[in-house]
Design an enzyme around this catalytic site. Structure first.
Site, PDB file in Angstrom:
ATOM      1  N   SER A 261       0.840  -1.194   0.000  1.00  0.00           N
ATOM      2  CA  SER A 261       0.000   0.000   0.000  1.00  0.00           C
ATOM      3  C   SER A 261       0.875   1.244   0.000  1.00  0.00           C
ATOM      4  O   SER A 261       2.081   1.171   0.222  1.00  0.00           O
ATOM      5  CB  SER A 261      -0.890   0.010   1.242  1.00  0.00           C
ATOM      6  OG  SER A 261      -0.096   0.306   2.377  1.00  0.00           O
ATOM      7  N   LYS A 262       0.234   2.361  -0.215  1.00  0.00           N
ATOM      8  CA  LYS A 262       0.946   3.635  -0.210  1.00  0.00           C
ATOM      9  C   LYS A 262       1.614   3.863   1.151  1.00  0.00           C
ATOM     10  O   LYS A 262       2.712   4.393   1.228  1.00  0.00           O
ATOM     11  CB  LYS A 262      -0.032   4.755  -0.528  1.00  0.00           C
ATOM     12  CG  LYS A 262       0.579   6.133  -0.413  1.00  0.00           C
ATOM     13  CD  LYS A 262      -0.220   7.166  -1.157  1.00  0.00           C
ATOM     14  CE  LYS A 262      -0.037   8.564  -0.585  1.00  0.00           C
ATOM     15  NZ  LYS A 262       1.276   8.871  -0.051  1.00  0.00           N
ATOM     16  N   ARG A 263       0.923   3.420   2.188  1.00  0.00           N
ATOM     17  CA  ARG A 263       1.480   3.593   3.533  1.00  0.00           C
ATOM     18  C   ARG A 263       2.819   2.880   3.710  1.00  0.00           C
ATOM     19  O   ARG A 263       3.709   3.370   4.389  1.00  0.00           O
ATOM     20  CB  ARG A 263       0.487   3.089   4.587  1.00  0.00           C
ATOM     21  CG  ARG A 263      -0.445   4.172   5.105  1.00  0.00           C
ATOM     22  CD  ARG A 263      -1.146   3.695   6.359  1.00  0.00           C
ATOM     23  NE  ARG A 263      -1.742   2.382   6.156  1.00  0.00           N
ATOM     24  CZ  ARG A 263      -2.939   2.178   5.624  1.00  0.00           C
ATOM     25  NH1 ARG A 263      -3.680   3.196   5.265  1.00  0.00           N
ATOM     26  NH2 ARG A 263      -3.415   0.956   5.454  1.00  0.00           N
ATOM     27  N   GLY A 265       5.026   2.489   1.483  1.00  0.00           N
ATOM     28  CA  GLY A 265       6.013   3.349   0.838  1.00  0.00           C
ATOM     29  C   GLY A 265       6.416   4.496   1.746  1.00  0.00           C
ATOM     30  O   GLY A 265       7.595   4.792   1.913  1.00  0.00           O
ATOM     31  N   ASP A 266       5.413   5.129   2.377  1.00  0.00           N
ATOM     32  CA  ASP A 266       5.700   6.252   3.280  1.00  0.00           C
ATOM     33  C   ASP A 266       6.525   5.775   4.469  1.00  0.00           C
ATOM     34  O   ASP A 266       7.461   6.431   4.908  1.00  0.00           O
ATOM     35  CB  ASP A 266       4.395   6.875   3.793  1.00  0.00           C
ATOM     36  CG  ASP A 266       3.572   7.476   2.659  1.00  0.00           C
ATOM     37  OD1 ASP A 266       4.169   7.739   1.591  1.00  0.00           O
ATOM     38  OD2 ASP A 266       2.353   7.668   2.822  1.00  0.00           O
TER      39      ASP A 266
END
Ligand code: GLU
Length: 510
Positions: A261-263, A265-266
């Site tokens: 998920s994008k999270r 990546g963050d």
């Protein structure tokens, strides 16, 4: 008869294209090219509530950056257009009507409140054969009441009538035969009168049929929809030309189970989008592979191996090689862990394999942020990057490694002064200048031989002298081979730097 290969990448423009979507596009493209087929880009924008401005341009730009070519699409045109679903309303209306006329679908007038009330009342409520007659639809209401509601412009949907207790077979090129019982499916909404648009399911099936799509290649998250799609093909009378399904393995978190998920990546510091994305609503910026300094070829290579393998331990593939080698037989069913460190490794390898003059051109915009590149010949820049490229993963990192080729040191690393600059060093550096002056052939090998010979002859401390030399030229004790540096800088510049060093480096007593 073998069918002509026609595949489609069918993103919904609801935000930036996720890296998993890029992999889906890539596999479609590889398969199309391998078979001399056609790659279609279809924009699935039937959900007006989730539409995001800029998303469609983003998709086009990302695919273009990566070299994933499109044969038919909104920009490219083609004989099967329009390629944007919101422009195909008339087409869908016709098939909604066909399903209604054939008794394969029905009108439903239940309001969102009524549906919610039902869900509260019945645990695990599902709108299907066992419950549909308790609801407000054209099967449960008298015909004149249905007509009255329609005449009154009452909002309604069209639902697909799923026949219970049938084994539905989905044939998947990666997963084999998947059979499910139709009773677990609900009567899916196919069309909404509110915006006069079909839902994803109907639009997707109608378009795949009309666009003569031969293979539906998409992410595993769509596998649960496949049985419904099979039933829809049948209901529309298209079972004979149903495309071959291929559901690609999920991309998983780098450090555990579950979907990337994008999270993630963050949290772990890597992009999950191909290009930087500026969210038009929140103003948030999400980083992209392009802006982080990845080469498109490296991203393609990296993504290709997330879910596919060549059957041996080769890892480096150009797009052309991928087109030749790609196959669904070598795609895994299991999800692929998103190993972003491997992504960096690929980028490093591609930088290493790039010709120095090519790399110099890519580096020039970075160089221009610090100095005027016009002061240096292309040849000079190429040699400089060639000497340091093994030390970087990204083009922008080249500046840090190569800056001393473009600017003289303005300061000198204190820890290196402490370690290498001795009371006798200035005199030895003065003597070194004389030695260098006397060298006619200033090539790396020749200067090295002469200078090292001179150090030995005088029984100087090899490490201290060479590092002091480096300190004056580079500003710190790092960098490629010292005599490669001096060769590229040239005799005059090398000597000028040693002189400046003698002047500006001050002994630090330990
Ligand atoms: N519009 C769907 C998506 O956003 C397409 C799924 C499919 O390829 O059928 O991924």
């Amino acid at each position: 008869m073998e069918r002509k290969v026609r595949v489609r990448f069918a993103p919904s423009p609801t935000g930036p294209l996720h890296i998993g979507g890029v992999r889906t596009a890539l596999y479609n493209y590889l398969f199309a090219r391998q078979h001399g087929g056609t790659m279609i880009l279809r924009i699935e924008d039937t959900d007006s509530t989730r539409f995001v401005p800029g998303a469609e341009d983003y998709i086009n730009e990302a695919l273009q950056w990566l070299g994933i070519g499109i044969d038919e699409g909104v920009r490219e045109g083609g004989n099967y257009g329009p390629y944007k679903q919101s422009e195909r309303r008339d087409i869908y209306r016709k098939y909604v009507k066909q399903l209604l006329d054939d008794g394969k679908a029905y009108l439903a007038f239940d309001t969102p409140q009524e549906l919610e009330a039902k869900r509260q009342e019945v645990a695990n409520f599902q709108y299907d054969a066992s419950t549909r007659l308790q609801m407000r639809n054209s099967l449960s209401l008298p015909a004149n009441e249905v007509q009255r509601l329609l005449d009154a412009g009452e909002k309604h949907v069209v639902r697909f009538m799923i026949e219970p207790n049938r084994d539905v077979v989905v044939n998947d090129l990666i997963r084999g035969v998947v059979t499910i019982n139709s009773s677990i499916l609900d009567d899916k909404v196919l069309y909404k009168s509110a915006d006069d648009l079909p839902t994803y399911h109907l639009a997707n099936i109608v378009d795949d049929h009309l666009m003569e799509v031969s293979h539906v290649i998409r992410g595993e998250e769509w596998l649960p929809s496949a049985p419904l799609h099979v039933l829809l093909y049948e209901a529309l009378g298209w079972a004979d030309t149903m495309p071959q399904f291929v559901h690609l393995p999920l991309l998983l978190k780098p450090d555990g189970k579950g979907k990337l998920s994008k999270r993630d990546g963050d949290r772990l510091g890597f992009p999950v989008f191909p290009l930087e994305w500026h969210d038009p609503k929140s103003g948030d910026i999400s980083s992209g592979y392009r802006e982080r300094g990845y080469l498109p070829q490296a991203v393609v290579n990296f993504l290709a191996l997330l879910g596919w393998n060549p059957g041996d331990d080769r890892e480096m593939f150009t797009m052309d090689e991928l087109i030749k080698e790609f196959s669904f037989e070598h795609c895994s069913k299991k999800g692929a862990k998103f190993d972003f460190e491997k992504g960096k490794w690929f980028n490093h390898e591609y930088l290493m394999n790039m010709a120095d003059d090519e790399l110099a051109q890519v580096f020039k915009p970075v160089l221009a942020q610090h100095v005027d590149p016009a002061q240096f010949s292309d040849e000079y820049i190429a040699q400089a990057v060639g000497l340091v490229k093994s030390r970087v993963n990204f083009v922008h990192e080249l500046w840090d490694q190569a800056r001393f080729f473009f600017v003289r040191p303005e300061e000198y690393a204190e820890k290196d002064i402490r370690k290498r600059w001795k009371p006798e060093t200035p005199d030895i550096m003065r003597a070194l200048i004389e030695v260098l002056r006397g060298i006619d052939d200033f090539t790396s090998q020749n200067s090295e031989e002469i200078v090292l010979g001179w150090i030995k002859e005088h029984e100087y401390h090899m490490g201290n002298v060479m590092n002091a030399f480096r300190l004056t030229v580079v500003g710190e004790c790092k960098g490629p081979h010292m005599f490669d540096i001096s060769q590229l800088l040239g005799k005059d510049e090398t000597i000028a730097r040693i002189e400046a060093g003698i002047e500006n480096i001050h002994l630090i007593e330990n």
